[in-house]
Design an enzyme around this catalytic site. Structure first.
Site, PDB file in Angstrom:
ATOM      1  N   CYS A 120      17.126   0.780  -0.968  1.00 58.80           N
ATOM      2  CA  CYS A 120      18.415   0.556  -0.323  1.00 58.80           C
ATOM      3  C   CYS A 120      18.949   1.841   0.290  1.00 58.80           C
ATOM      4  O   CYS A 120      18.547   2.938  -0.094  1.00 58.80           O
ATOM      5  CB  CYS A 120      19.416   0.073  -1.350  1.00 58.80           C
ATOM      6  SG  CYS A 120      18.844  -1.279  -2.345  1.00 58.80           S
ATOM      7  N   ARG A 159      13.405   3.014   5.432  1.00 59.68           N
ATOM      8  CA  ARG A 159      13.246   2.828   3.982  1.00 59.68           C
ATOM      9  C   ARG A 159      12.977   1.373   3.615  1.00 59.68           C
ATOM     10  O   ARG A 159      12.602   1.083   2.490  1.00 59.68           O
ATOM     11  CB  ARG A 159      14.532   3.272   3.260  1.00 59.68           C
ATOM     12  CG  ARG A 159      14.791   4.750   3.350  1.00 59.68           C
ATOM     13  CD  ARG A 159      16.246   5.056   3.059  1.00 59.68           C
ATOM     14  NE  ARG A 159      16.627   4.746   1.693  1.00 59.68           N
ATOM     15  CZ  ARG A 159      16.715   5.633   0.726  1.00 59.68           C
ATOM     16  NH1 ARG A 159      16.422   6.893   0.970  1.00 59.68           N
ATOM     17  NH2 ARG A 159      17.097   5.301  -0.481  1.00 59.68           N
ATOM     18  N   TRP A 194      17.645  -3.570  -0.241  1.00 60.37           N
ATOM     19  CA  TRP A 194      16.280  -4.043  -0.449  1.00 60.37           C
ATOM     20  C   TRP A 194      16.302  -4.760  -1.779  1.00 60.37           C
ATOM     21  O   TRP A 194      16.485  -4.138  -2.828  1.00 60.37           O
ATOM     22  CB  TRP A 194      15.321  -2.846  -0.460  1.00 60.37           C
ATOM     23  CG  TRP A 194      13.901  -3.248  -0.331  1.00 60.37           C
ATOM     24  CD1 TRP A 194      13.256  -3.633   0.805  1.00 60.37           C
ATOM     25  CD2 TRP A 194      12.932  -3.291  -1.375  1.00 60.37           C
ATOM     26  NE1 TRP A 194      11.955  -3.921   0.516  1.00 60.37           N
ATOM     27  CE2 TRP A 194      11.720  -3.725  -0.806  1.00 60.37           C
ATOM     28  CE3 TRP A 194      12.964  -3.017  -2.739  1.00 60.37           C
ATOM     29  CZ2 TRP A 194      10.558  -3.894  -1.538  1.00 60.37           C
ATOM     30  CZ3 TRP A 194      11.804  -3.187  -3.479  1.00 60.37           C
ATOM     31  CH2 TRP A 194      10.615  -3.616  -2.871  1.00 60.37           C
ATOM     32  N   ASN A 252      22.744   1.830  -5.087  1.00 61.33           N
ATOM     33  CA  ASN A 252      21.273   1.874  -5.118  1.00 61.33           C
ATOM     34  C   ASN A 252      20.854   2.067  -6.564  1.00 61.33           C
ATOM     35  O   ASN A 252      21.520   2.798  -7.298  1.00 61.33           O
ATOM     36  CB  ASN A 252      20.735   3.074  -4.329  1.00 61.33           C
ATOM     37  CG  ASN A 252      20.897   2.901  -2.840  1.00 61.33           C
ATOM     38  OD1 ASN A 252      21.386   1.882  -2.384  1.00 61.33           O
ATOM     39  ND2 ASN A 252      20.497   3.917  -2.098  1.00 61.33           N
ATOM     40  N   GLY A 253      19.710   1.492  -6.937  1.00 59.64           N
ATOM     41  CA  GLY A 253      19.221   1.658  -8.305  1.00 59.64           C
ATOM     42  C   GLY A 253      19.187   0.322  -9.020  1.00 59.64           C
ATOM     43  O   GLY A 253      19.307  -0.736  -8.390  1.00 59.64           O
ATOM     44  N   GLU A 290     -11.192   1.307  -6.042  1.00 57.05           N
ATOM     45  CA  GLU A 290      -9.946   1.641  -5.355  1.00 57.05           C
ATOM     46  C   GLU A 290     -10.055   2.998  -4.651  1.00 57.05           C
ATOM     47  O   GLU A 290      -9.586   3.159  -3.526  1.00 57.05           O
ATOM     48  CB  GLU A 290      -8.778   1.623  -6.370  1.00 57.05           C
ATOM     49  CG  GLU A 290      -7.435   2.096  -5.867  1.00 57.05           C
ATOM     50  CD  GLU A 290      -6.870   1.289  -4.703  1.00 57.05           C
ATOM     51  OE1 GLU A 290      -7.419   0.239  -4.353  1.00 57.05           O
ATOM     52  OE2 GLU A 290      -5.864   1.743  -4.127  1.00 57.05           O
ATOM     53  N   LYS A 323      -9.557   3.451  -0.666  1.00 52.94           N
ATOM     54  CA  LYS A 323      -8.554   4.365  -0.115  1.00 52.94           C
ATOM     55  C   LYS A 323      -9.194   5.300   0.902  1.00 52.94           C
ATOM     56  O   LYS A 323      -8.658   5.549   1.970  1.00 52.94           O
ATOM     57  CB  LYS A 323      -7.946   5.173  -1.249  1.00 52.94           C
ATOM     58  CG  LYS A 323      -6.545   5.264  -1.594  1.00 52.94           C
ATOM     59  CD  LYS A 323      -5.510   4.250  -1.496  1.00 52.94           C
ATOM     60  CE  LYS A 323      -5.743   2.921  -0.912  1.00 52.94           C
ATOM     61  NZ  LYS A 323      -4.989   1.827  -1.524  1.00 52.94           N
ATOM     62  N   GLU A 382     -10.290   3.337   4.155  1.00 54.11           N
ATOM     63  CA  GLU A 382      -9.253   2.812   5.044  1.00 54.11           C
ATOM     64  C   GLU A 382      -8.477   3.899   5.771  1.00 54.11           C
ATOM     65  O   GLU A 382      -8.048   3.679   6.898  1.00 54.11           O
ATOM     66  CB  GLU A 382      -8.321   1.817   4.343  1.00 54.11           C
ATOM     67  CG  GLU A 382      -7.548   2.328   3.178  1.00 54.11           C
ATOM     68  CD  GLU A 382      -6.764   1.225   2.470  1.00 54.11           C
ATOM     69  OE1 GLU A 382      -6.536   0.156   3.029  1.00 54.11           O
ATOM     70  OE2 GLU A 382      -6.362   1.470   1.329  1.00 54.11           O
ATOM     71  N   HIS A 395     -29.867   0.217 -10.087  1.00 55.82           N
ATOM     72  CA  HIS A 395     -30.304  -1.100  -9.599  1.00 55.82           C
ATOM     73  C   HIS A 395     -30.236  -1.173  -8.072  1.00 55.82           C
ATOM     74  O   HIS A 395     -30.174  -2.261  -7.510  1.00 55.82           O
ATOM     75  CB  HIS A 395     -29.459  -2.202 -10.236  1.00 55.82           C
ATOM     76  CG  HIS A 395     -29.591  -2.223 -11.732  1.00 55.82           C
ATOM     77  ND1 HIS A 395     -30.721  -2.672 -12.377  1.00 55.82           N
ATOM     78  CD2 HIS A 395     -28.762  -1.776 -12.711  1.00 55.82           C
ATOM     79  CE1 HIS A 395     -30.568  -2.535 -13.684  1.00 55.82           C
ATOM     80  NE2 HIS A 395     -29.388  -1.982 -13.908  1.00 55.82           N
ATOM     81  N   LYS A 421       0.194  -3.914   7.048  1.00 52.37           N
ATOM     82  CA  LYS A 421       0.786  -3.796   5.714  1.00 52.37           C
ATOM     83  C   LYS A 421       0.870  -5.155   5.026  1.00 52.37           C
ATOM     84  O   LYS A 421       0.765  -5.253   3.815  1.00 52.37           O
ATOM     85  CB  LYS A 421       2.179  -3.174   5.851  1.00 52.37           C
ATOM     86  CG  LYS A 421       2.823  -2.807   4.541  1.00 52.37           C
ATOM     87  CD  LYS A 421       2.155  -1.599   3.904  1.00 52.37           C
ATOM     88  CE  LYS A 421       2.655  -1.312   2.515  1.00 52.37           C
ATOM     89  NZ  LYS A 421       1.634  -0.622   1.707  1.00 52.37           N
TER      90      LYS A 421
HETATM   91  C1  F6R Z   1      -5.101  -1.301   0.696  1.00 54.03           C
HETATM   92  C2  F6R Z   1      -4.138  -2.382   0.720  1.00 54.03           C
HETATM   93  C3  F6R Z   1      -4.652  -3.772   0.877  1.00 54.03           C
HETATM   94  C4  F6R Z   1      -3.733  -4.767   0.162  1.00 54.03           C
HETATM   95  C5  F6R Z   1      -4.163  -6.199   0.485  1.00 54.03           C
HETATM   96  C6  F6R Z   1      -3.322  -7.190  -0.269  1.00 54.03           C
HETATM   97  O1  F6R Z   1      -4.493  -0.063   0.546  1.00 54.03           O
HETATM   98  O2  F6R Z   1      -2.957  -2.168   0.654  1.00 54.03           O
HETATM   99  O3  F6R Z   1      -5.961  -3.888   0.421  1.00 54.03           O
HETATM  100  O4  F6R Z   1      -3.803  -4.535  -1.205  1.00 54.03           O
HETATM  101  O5  F6R Z   1      -4.034  -6.427   1.852  1.00 54.03           O
HETATM  102  O6  F6R Z   1      -1.983  -7.020   0.032  1.00 54.03           O
HETATM  103  P1  F6R Z   1      -0.838  -7.523  -0.909  1.00 54.03           P
HETATM  104  O7  F6R Z   1      -0.869  -6.704  -2.137  1.00 54.03           O
HETATM  105  O8  F6R Z   1       0.418  -7.332  -0.117  1.00 54.03           O
HETATM  106  O9  F6R Z   1      -1.125  -8.973  -1.189  1.00 54.03           O
END
Ligand code: F6R
Length: 613
Positions: free
Chosen positions: A2, A27, A75, A101-102, A486, A490, A493, A509, A608
Site C-alpha cells: 500500500c 508498488r 493492496w 499500511n501493514g 528453482e 532463476k 529465465e 543416469h 508476471k
Molecule cells: C518464475 C515464475 C513463474 C511462476 C509461474 C506460476 O520466476 O515466477 O515460474 O511461478 O508462472 O505463477 P503463479 O505463481 O503466479 O501461479
C-alpha cells in the site's frame, strides 16, 4: 504494498496527494482513496481499481482549495478490493480518518471488543479497527489518542490520521512499516510511505523509526517516542536519488530489492499465525474443522513454475511430519489426466498471482470432483482465492520483478506453517517438536537479513568466473532437490543461460555425460542426512574435470577443498534449509544476469501473471 501520502501546508492538497500516489503506483495496488478538510468537515472519495478512476472522480469535485489531507493506495490483505475496503477508514462519527499500511494481527479481538462497545464497522479490513480504537481513546488531543490506541495493537503499521476538530494537523506513526516525512523551508509538511511520492515537492526528509510518531502542521513538525511520549530530535536528510532509484529504494533492480525484502516477507507470512513460544499454528482461514482435517486421506498440490517448486518442497515436509500421502502436479498436466479425487482429498493450488490459467483450471476440476480446495496465494481477491474454499495468504507484498523471489520463499513459509498446523491437528508432531520447529522459523528472518549483504558480495567472483558459461547444472537431494530446480529456473529465465536442475542421485543416469570444463555444476550440500551421498555425486563430477560450486554449512572445510568456490551458510534447523539455500541461488542468477546486461526485471518472453493456457 500500500501507499500513503499526506500533506498540510500552503498549497492545495488534492493535486499533491494524487501526484504522490501516482508515484507510488509501481508498488502495486487495487483501490485508492483520498480525504481532505473542507468547511470544517472531512470529505472522502474512494474507488476500486486504478488511480485514474479516482482522478476522474476528483475532476468533478470542488475541493474548496483544501490545504490538508491524506491519500492511500491499497493492496488488499484483509477483505477483497472494493470501495468499502479502500482507505481512508473513518470512525463512527466520520470526524476522524485513518490510512494504514501493514497488518494488525489482533484485529479480530479488537474488532469484537469495539463492536461490543457499540462501534459500527463498515468494511472487512484490519485498518478500520484503528479508526474506532483511536475514537475510543479520543478526548481533546488526537496525538495522545493515537499513542494510547497503538499500545493495544499487535502487528505492523504506518499510519496517517486526521481529525476535523484539530484541523491544523496530521498525525503520522510507525511500527515495522516504513514512513518518511518531508519538510519545506517555506512551510508545509508531507508524509509518505516511500520517497518517490515526495520528490516532486521536497528532497528534505526525516525518516520515522519504529515506535515513533509525528505531529505535522503547516509550520512545524514534532516527533515523539510512541511508548514514553518523549520528544525525539530528528535529523533532516537530503535525498539525491532520482525517481527511478527512489522507487527501487536505491537498489538497481526490483528483483534485488525483493531478494532483500525476504526477511520481512517471511516474517509477515508467519506473524500472527505462529506462537513463537509454543510453535502452535493457527490457520482459521482454512475453514475446515479439526474433524474434517483428521479425515483427510491425501493432499494434492497443484502449481506451475516456481510455485510448483514450492509444492515439491512441501511434499517432503508434509509426508515427513504429517504422515499423509502427498502428490504434486504441474497444473498443465494435472488438468489433462484422470484425477482420482474426492471429499477426503485436500487440493492445494499454489499461485503467487492467483490468476494462472492452468492452476485455476486444476482448481475447478478438483472442486467438481468434490475435493476440498485450499489455495496458497499472494494476491487477495484474485480469481484462485475467490474460487477456493479457503486461502492461506502469503504476505510478501507485491512482487514487481517477473522472476519470483520473495513470493517463493513466502510460499515455502506458508507451506511450512501448514505442515506444522496439520501435524498439530492430527497429532503427528509432538509438542516439543512443534516448539523446536516454530522457534527455528521465528529465528530465520533475522538470520537471512544478516547473511544477505555478504552473500551478495560473494557472488561477484563466481559470476566473473562462470557468468559467460553456456550451460549450468544444479544438483540437490531431498527437500533441496526442488531448490536445485528453482536455482536453475532463476538462472535461465533472467540470464538466458541454459540451466538444468537434477536430483543429485540422477547424475549417473544420464547428465554426467555432459560434464566437462565448460559445464559449471552447483550442488547444495548442507550437513543433512544425504550429505555424504551428494558429496559422492560431486566427486564424480570432479573426477571428470567438472568445475564445482558448493553451497553448504559454515565450518565444513571439506567443501572448500573439493570445490572451485564454496558458499557457506549458517547451520539452521535442517527442515528450513530449502528457504535459506534459495537465497544464494537467487543472488547468483541476479549477479550473472546483471553482468550480462540482461533486463533483470522484465526478462524476454515472460509475463508476471500467465492468464492463458
Ligand atoms: C518464475 C515464475 C513463474 C511462476 C509461474 C506460476 O520466476 O515466477 O515460474 O511461478 O508462472 O505463477 P503463479 O505463481 O503466479 O501461479
Amino acid at each position: 504494498m500500500c501507499g500513503i501520502v499526506g500533506y498540510v501546508g500552503p498549497r492545495k492538497v488534492v493535486p499533491i496527494v494524487l501526484e504522490g500516489l501516482k508515484r507510488l503506483e509501481y508498488r502495486g495496488y487495487d483501490s485508492a482513496g483520498i480525504v481532505y478538510l473542507k468547511d470544517g468537515k472531512l470529505v472522502k472519495y474512494r474507488c476500486e481499481g486504478k488511480l485514474a478512476n479516482l482522478e476522474e472522480m476528483m475532476e468533478e469535485v470542488d475541493d474548496g482549495g483544501s490545504r490538508i489531507g491524506l491519500g492511500h493506495t491499497r493492496w488488499a490483505t484483509h477483505g477483497p478490493p472494493s470501495e468499502a475496503n479502500a482507505h481512508p477508514h473513518s470512525d463512527c462519527s466520520g470526524d476522524l480518518v485513518v490510512v494504514h499500511n501493514g497488518i494488525i494481527e489482533n484485529f479480530h479481538t479488537l474488532r469484537e471488543s469495539l463492536t461490543a462497545k457499540g462501534h459500527i464497522f463498515t468494511s472487512q479490513t484490519d485498518t478500520e479497527v484503528l479508526a474506532h480504537l483511536i475514537e475510543e481513546h479520543l478526548r481533546d488531543d488526537l496525538a495522545q489518542a493515537v499513542a494510547e490506541a497503538v499500545k493495544e495493537v499487535e502487528g505492523s503499521f504506518a499510519l496517517g490520521v486526521m481529525w476535523s476538530r484539530q484541523p491544523d494537523r496530521l498525525i503520522a506513526a510507525r511500527s515495522q512499516s516504513p514512513l518518511v516525512l518531508g519538510v519545506k523551508e517555506k512551510g508545509g509538511c508531507f508524509m509518505a510511505s516511500d520517497i518517490p511520492a515526495l520528490l516532486p515537492y521536497t528532497r528534505q526528509v526525516i525518516f520515522l523509526e519504529d515506535r515513533e510518531m509525528a505531529v505535522l502542521k503547516n509550520d512545524s513538525l514534532q516527533v515523539f517516542n510512541l511508548d514514553d511520549g518523549q520528544p525525539v530530535e530528528k535529523e533532516i536528510q537530503t535525498i539525491d536519488w532520482n525517481v527511478g532509484m527512489a522507487e527501487k529504494a536505491g537498489y538497481r533492480h526490483f528483483m534485488l530489492k525483493e531478494i532483500f525484502e525476504q526477511p520481512q516477507a517471511i516474517l509477515n507470512t508467519f506473524r500472527g499465525r505462529l506462537d513463537p513460544e509454543t510453535g502452535i499454528v493457527r490457520l482459521p482461514e482454512i475453514k475446515l474443522s479439526s474433524e474434517e482435517l483428521r479425515g483427510v486421506s491425501r493432499i494434492s498440490l497443484v502449481a506451475c513454475g516456481t510455485s510448483w517448486h514450492a509444492a515439491l518442497v512441501a511434499k517432503y515436509w508434509l509426508e515427513k511430519w504429517v504422515g499423509i500421502p502427498v502428490e504434486v502436479d504441474i497444473a498443465s498436466e494435472f488438468r489433462y489426466r484422470r484425477l482420482l479425487l474426492g471429499p477426503d482429498v485436500i487440493v492445494i493450488p499454489i499461485s503467487q498471482s492467483g490468476e494462472t490459467a492452468d492452476t485455476l483450471a486444476g482448481l475447478r476440476l478438483a472442486k467438481d470432483l468434490g475435493a476440498k480446495v485450499i489455495s496458497i496465494c499472494n494476491v487477495v481477491g484474485s480469481t484462485i482465492t475467490r474460487e477456493s474454499h479457503g486461502t492461506i495468504y502469503t504476505h510478501a507484498g507485491p512482487e514487481i520483478g517477473v522472476a519470483s523471489t520473495k513470493a517463493f520463499t513466502s510460499q515455502l513459509t506458508a507451506l511450512f506453517l501448514l505442515t506444522l498446523f496439520l501435524g498439530q491437528v492430527r497429532e503427528t508432531i509432538p509438542a516439543e517438536k512443534s516448539r523446536e520447529l516454530g522457534k527455528a522459523l521465528v529465528e530465520l528472518p533475522a538470520l537471512i537479513e544478516e547473511e544477505l549483504p555478504r552473500l551478495q558480495e560473494e557472488m561477484i567472483p563466481i559470476c566473473n568466473e562462470f557468468g559467460r558459461s553456456r550451460d549450468f547444472l544444479y544438483l540437490g537431494r531431498g527437500a533441496n532437490f526442488p531448490i536445485a530446480l528453482e536455482g536453475a529456473l532463476k538462472l535461465k529465465e533472467i540470464s538466458y543461460i541454459h540451466a538444468e536442475g537434477y536430483a543429485a542421485g540422477e547424475l549417473k543416469h544420464g547428465p554426467i555425460a555432459l560434464i566437462d570444463r565448460d559445464m559449471p555444476v552447483l550442488a547444495l550440500v548442507p550437513g543433512d542426512g544425504v550429505y555424504k551421498k551428494v558429496i559422492s555425486n560431486v566427486q564424480e563430477v570432479k573426477a571428470r574435470h567438472g568445475r564445482i560450486i558448493l553451497v553448504g554449512s559454515r565450518g565444513d572445510d571439506a567443501l572448500a577443498e573439493i570445490a572451485d568456490f564454496a558458499i557457506y551458510l549458517p547451520i539452521i534447523h535442517e527442515e528450513l534449509n530449502p528457504i535459506l539455500y534459495t537465497i544464494p541461488l537467487q543472488l547468483l542468477s541476479y549477479q550473472i544476469a546483471n553482468m550480462r546486461g540482461c533486463d533483470v526485471d522484465q526478462p524476454r518472453n515472460l509475463a508476471k501473471s500467465v492468464t492463458v493456457e
